[in-house]
Every structure is written in structure tokens, then in C-alpha cells.
Write a protein that holds these residues in place. Structure first.
Motif, mmCIF file in Angstrom:
data_model
loop_
_atom_site.group_PDB
_atom_site.id
_atom_site.type_symbol
_atom_site.label_atom_id
_atom_site.label_comp_id
_atom_site.label_asym_id
_atom_site.label_seq_id
_atom_site.Cartn_x
_atom_site.Cartn_y
_atom_site.Cartn_z
ATOM 1 N N GLY A 1 35.582 27.486 44.026
ATOM 2 C CA GLY A 1 35.434 28.681 44.917
ATOM 3 C C GLY A 1 35.953 29.907 44.015
ATOM 4 O O GLY A 1 35.260 30.954 44.151
ATOM 5 N N GLY A 2 36.970 29.781 43.646
ATOM 6 C CA GLY A 2 37.688 30.982 42.916
ATOM 7 C C GLY A 2 36.799 31.401 41.701
ATOM 8 O O GLY A 2 36.607 32.443 41.481
ATOM 9 N N GLN A 3 36.176 30.431 40.867
ATOM 10 C CA GLN A 3 35.211 30.904 39.848
ATOM 11 C C GLN A 3 34.038 31.516 40.303
ATOM 12 O O GLN A 3 33.469 32.644 39.950
ATOM 13 C CB GLN A 3 34.870 29.650 39.049
ATOM 14 N N GLN A 4 33.476 31.190 41.402
ATOM 15 C CA GLN A 4 32.360 31.846 42.212
ATOM 16 C C GLN A 4 32.510 33.308 42.650
ATOM 17 O O GLN A 4 31.802 34.268 42.411
ATOM 18 C CB GLN A 4 31.824 30.864 43.371
ATOM 19 N N GLN A 5 33.842 33.441 43.307
ATOM 20 C CA GLN A 5 34.382 34.636 43.539
ATOM 21 C C GLN A 5 34.542 35.774 42.299
ATOM 22 O O GLN A 5 34.190 36.874 42.493
ATOM 23 C CB GLN A 5 35.453 34.828 44.275
ATOM 24 N N ARG A 6 34.719 35.187 41.049
ATOM 25 C CA ARG A 6 34.783 35.940 39.994
ATOM 26 C C ARG A 6 33.483 36.302 39.480
ATOM 27 O O ARG A 6 33.328 37.499 38.958
ATOM 28 C CB ARG A 6 35.514 35.031 38.914
ATOM 29 N N VAL A 7 32.425 35.633 39.668
ATOM 30 C CA VAL A 7 31.060 35.883 39.375
ATOM 31 C C VAL A 7 30.753 36.891 40.261
ATOM 32 O O VAL A 7 30.128 38.076 39.620
ATOM 33 C CB VAL A 7 30.301 34.666 39.502
ATOM 34 N N ALA A 8 31.095 37.005 41.486
ATOM 35 C CA ALA A 8 30.698 37.852 42.393
ATOM 36 C C ALA A 8 31.489 39.248 41.884
ATOM 37 O O ALA A 8 30.721 40.537 42.185
ATOM 38 C CB ALA A 8 30.990 37.458 43.816
ATOM 39 N N LEU A 9 32.742 39.298 41.565
ATOM 40 C CA LEU A 9 33.317 40.489 40.891
ATOM 41 C C LEU A 9 32.661 41.101 39.845
ATOM 42 O O LEU A 9 32.316 42.272 39.905
ATOM 43 C CB LEU A 9 34.807 40.117 40.959
ATOM 44 N N SER B 1 33.959 33.371 30.321
ATOM 45 C CA SER B 1 33.244 33.609 29.073
ATOM 46 C C SER B 1 32.559 32.092 28.899
ATOM 47 O O SER B 1 31.431 32.048 28.654
ATOM 48 C CB SER B 1 34.088 34.003 27.920
ATOM 49 N N ASP B 2 33.372 31.206 29.267
ATOM 50 C CA ASP B 2 32.865 29.656 28.901
ATOM 51 C C ASP B 2 32.189 29.028 30.130
ATOM 52 O O ASP B 2 31.665 27.938 29.997
ATOM 53 C CB ASP B 2 34.068 28.939 28.685
ATOM 54 N N PHE B 3 31.804 29.983 30.954
ATOM 55 C CA PHE B 3 30.960 29.484 32.180
ATOM 56 C C PHE B 3 29.889 29.852 32.368
ATOM 57 O O PHE B 3 29.031 29.869 33.364
ATOM 58 C CB PHE B 3 32.015 29.590 33.533
ATOM 59 N N ALA B 4 29.166 30.696 31.675
ATOM 60 C CA ALA B 4 28.077 31.686 31.699
ATOM 61 C C ALA B 4 26.865 30.769 32.171
ATOM 62 O O ALA B 4 25.997 31.287 32.825
ATOM 63 C CB ALA B 4 27.638 32.266 30.274
ATOM 64 N N VAL C 1 36.382 38.936 33.719
ATOM 65 C CA VAL C 1 37.047 37.906 34.814
ATOM 66 C C VAL C 1 37.319 36.590 34.597
ATOM 67 O O VAL C 1 37.244 35.845 35.138
ATOM 68 C CB VAL C 1 35.880 37.889 36.003
ATOM 69 N N GLY C 2 37.221 36.510 33.254
ATOM 70 C CA GLY C 2 37.915 35.297 32.454
ATOM 71 C C GLY C 2 36.993 34.136 32.605
ATOM 72 O O GLY C 2 37.249 32.836 32.711
#
Ligand SMILES: Nc1ncnc2c1ncn2[C@@H]1O[C@H](COP(=O)(O)OP(=O)(O)OP(=O)(O)O)[C@@H](O)[C@H]1O
Ligand SMILES: [Mg+2]
Length: 344
Positions: free
Chosen positions: A143-151, A131-134, A128-129
Motif C-alpha cells: 500500500g505504501g509503495q502504491q501511494q509512492r507511485v501515485a505521488l 527506483s528498484d520497483f519500476a 519517492v525511493g
């Protein structure tokens, strides 16, 4: 990350009647979702999309019918026994856990060995792109990054399918477009069966292998985006998906898409084989790469045509034109359908 197999979902005559409601929220819906398919439920607010998805996920019990995965009835299994990933509009991340720990959570619950958890979490965040936000907490993510974590969290345990209910609904336009492309890429990379719910026709048309159009708790039509757009089987589908010109014609309705209409200032230039109607141009609106030409036909109905930007406009607002189209570009439909419901 890879999934070994794709799984098919079969919905057999499923209905849901909520206590106290007169009409079923979902009314005898049958549908096959093929292994690895990207299926979208599209329809107006209240048409039964979320209720159907929730019955597949196991959050809402069925009133009747059954749901099978790979031929096995799962209708009575608890949600966590169904082995399905689910993402909703609200991200629902654990606020006190980092992105990586949020993604690790379903693996810990399934007692996956620690070294394997680390590898799988890394792969899922890369998918989900993020890697640098682990190590970021949800509040340190957009919001978009949070939804990527959810995915990532929904696919990390390699479920049999991924169900998403309006996952882009809370994001602004630009993020929606970006994440929409990411979801398409995830689908290609994972080969997993995806079920996506939206009331945004553009999302449905661009993402899906097939779309099921919901109306009043029923599926009006299932087909590829192209089939639904070019060959709608009901007036509802024709009007919900894209713009349509609808001409009443002896109990039937002739439907023609705006890009199929030709406009003539001079009636003599209409080819003999074409259908024709008189109209007045009501407006000409520049919409980026084309002009949308508003039309009022002689019987008072409104419609529209389209011209690519740069093309010569045959008439200006207030002027009369003859509108023509080739019979091969029209679809004849029964007029029994209810009028189109506004999309919110
Ligand atoms: N828990 C519930 N109790 C009673 N009625 C419900 C419940 N959940 C949904 N409904 C009703 O069932 C119908 C279908 O609702 P559903 O949430 O499936 O629609 P939807 O297509 O997902 O709409 P939206 O696009 O607004 O999310 C609606 O009339 C709704 O009010
Ligand atoms: Mg819904």
C-alpha cells in the motif's frame, strides 16, 4: 527533479451549496497559500476540507467566489487545464500498467518526447525511493509503495502545486510515519506548493508551514502550528488541536495546555503570581516518555496535566491537589463556540 517556480493559490470568498442541503458545505472561505508553502487543511469529518480541495482541483464547481493561481482566475477551467497534481487516499493506479508506465502516463498525455519521458520517470521514481520497483505492477506493491507511485505520478509533469487528500489514510501507523517523512522531504526537494488534507492533528502539526482549521464549512483560524497551539483564537481550535484545560470564567473561557500546569500537594507552595484551581487526580497514565495525569476540578470539569517520565509525581489517583499556572501561559477565549466535535 526540480521545479522552476513556486506558485501561489488564492481562495476568495468561496462557497459550495450542494443541491438538497440546507447549509453550505463550504461557507465563504478565503485563504492565501504562498508560493512553495506547505499548507494543511485540518478539521473534523464533514467540515468541508475535501470539498474545498475539490473546488481548487476543478472536480466540484463553485457556488460563489473565485480561486486564483498567480493572480489568474482558474475557477472555470477544466481540471486538466489547471496544471495541478492530485493524490487521494485511494491510490487509483492503473492496475495493468507497471509503476514506471503509471508514472509515464501524464507525460504521454501531454505529448512529452519519449527520451524526456524516460528521464523524468526515472527521476520521479527516485524521488519517492522506488527506483528498484519500476517494472512491478500495482498488485505486486505494498500500500505504501502504491501511494509512492501515485505521488510520483502527480509530480512528474511538474504541476504548479500538489494537492493531497488524506494520502496516508489507508496505511498502517508505521507506513504512515514513514511516508509522512517522505512527503516532507519531497516538499523540501521540490520547493513546490503543497496542499495537504487531514483530520490527524499530529500529521498537520509535523508537516505544515501553516494550518487552516476547518469547522462547519468555515476556516476557524489559519496559522503556523506553533501559533495555533499556543494562541488558539477559538475554543474549537483549542480543543481540536492538542489537549486543553478549559476553565469557565465570567462568559469567557481560560485555556491552559496540560504541560503548563504545575501540581502541588501543599497549597502553600503555589507561587503568589500564579493562577490556581483545586482538583482531584483521577488517573495517572504512563504514555511512554511522560505521565498523563487526569484531573477533575472543583466545578466538575475534566482536564489533564503532564509530567515527564522520571519526575516525582506530586499525587496519586484519588488525592487532592492544587493546580497552578502562570498567567502568561493562559489564553482567554469567548465561550460562544460550539462544543468540540469528536474526531473519527
Ligand atoms: N457530492 C455531494 N453531495 C452532497 N453533499 C456533499 C457532497 N460532497 C460532500 N457533501 C457534504 O458536504 C459536507 C462537507 O463534506 P467534505 O467531504 O468536504 O468533508 P471533509 O472535511 O472532507 O470530511 P472527511 O474528513 O470525512 O473527509 C458534508 O456535510 C458532506 O456530507
Ligand atoms: Mg474529506
Amino acid at each position: 527533479m526540480n521545479t522552476n517556480a513556486s506558485h501561489g493559490i488564492r481562495i476568495n470568498g468561496v462557497s459550495k451549496v450542494f443541491a438538497g442541503l440546507h447549509r453550505p458545505a463550504v461557507d465563504d472561505v478565503s485563504l492565501d497559500i504562498a508560493p512553495g508553502e506547505f499548507m494543511t487543511f485540518l478539521g473534523p469529518s464533514g467540515s468541508g476540507k475535501t470539498t474545498t480541495l475539490s473546488m481548487i482541483a476543478g472536480f466540484v464547481p463553485l457556488t460563489s467566489g473565485s480561486i486564483c493561481i498567480d493572480g489568474k482566475d482558474i475557477s472555470r477551467l477544466k481540471p486538466h487545464k489547471r496544471d495541478l497534481g492530485v493524490v487521494f487516499q485511494q491510490y487509483a493506479l492503473f492496475p495493468h500498467l507497471t509503476a514506471a508506465k503509471n508514472v509515464a502516463f501524464p507525460l504521454q498525455q501531454r505529448s512529452v518526447p519519449k527520451p524526456e519521458i524516460e528521464t523524468r520517470v526515472r527521476d520521479a521514481l527516485e524521488l519517492v525511493g522506488l527506483s528498484d520497483f519500476a517494472d512491478r505492477l500495482p498488485r505486486q506493491l505494498s500500500g505504501g509503495q502504491q501511494q509512492r507511485v501515485a505521488l510520483a505520478r502527480a509530480v512528474v509533469y511538474q504541476p504548479r502545486a500538489l494537492l493531497m487528500d488524506e494520502p496516508l489514510g489507508a496505511l498502517d501507523r508505521k507506513l504512515r510515519d514513514q511516508l509522512r517523512r517522505e512527503i516532507a522531504r519531497m516538499h523540501r526537494e521540490l520547493g513546490m506548493t503543497f496542499l495537504f488534507v487531514t483530520h490527524d492533528q499530529e500529521e498537520a502539526l509535523t508537516l505544515s508551514d501553516r494550518i487552516a482549521v476547518f469547522n462547519n464549512g468555515r476556516v476557524e483560524q489559519v496559522g503556523t502550528p506553533d501559533e495555533l497551539y499556543e494562541r488558539p483564537s477559538t475554543l474549537f481550535v483549542a480543543q481540536f488541536l492538542g489537549e486543553s484545560n478549559v476553565f469557565a470564567d465570567d462568559g469567557q473561557a481560560i485555556v491552559v495546555r496540560p504541560e503548563r500546569l504545575d501540581l502541588h500537594a501543599d497549597p502553600d507552595t503555589v507561587p503568589d503570581a500564579c493562577q490556581r484551581r483545586k482538583a482531584v487526580v483521577t488517573e495517572v497514565v504512563y504514555v511512554g516518555n511522560h505521565h498523563r495525569i487526569g484531573l477533575r476540578f472543583a466545578d466538575g470539569t475534566e482536564g489533564s496535566a503532564m509530567r515527564l517520565a522520571g519526575a516525582v509525581l506530586p499525587a496519586l489517583p484519588g488525592e487532592s491537589v492544587v493546580v497552578s499556572w502562570s498567567p502568561s501561559h493562559q489564553v482567554a477565549l469567548d465561550q460562544e463556540s460550539e462544543p468540540c466535535v469528536e474526531v473519527d
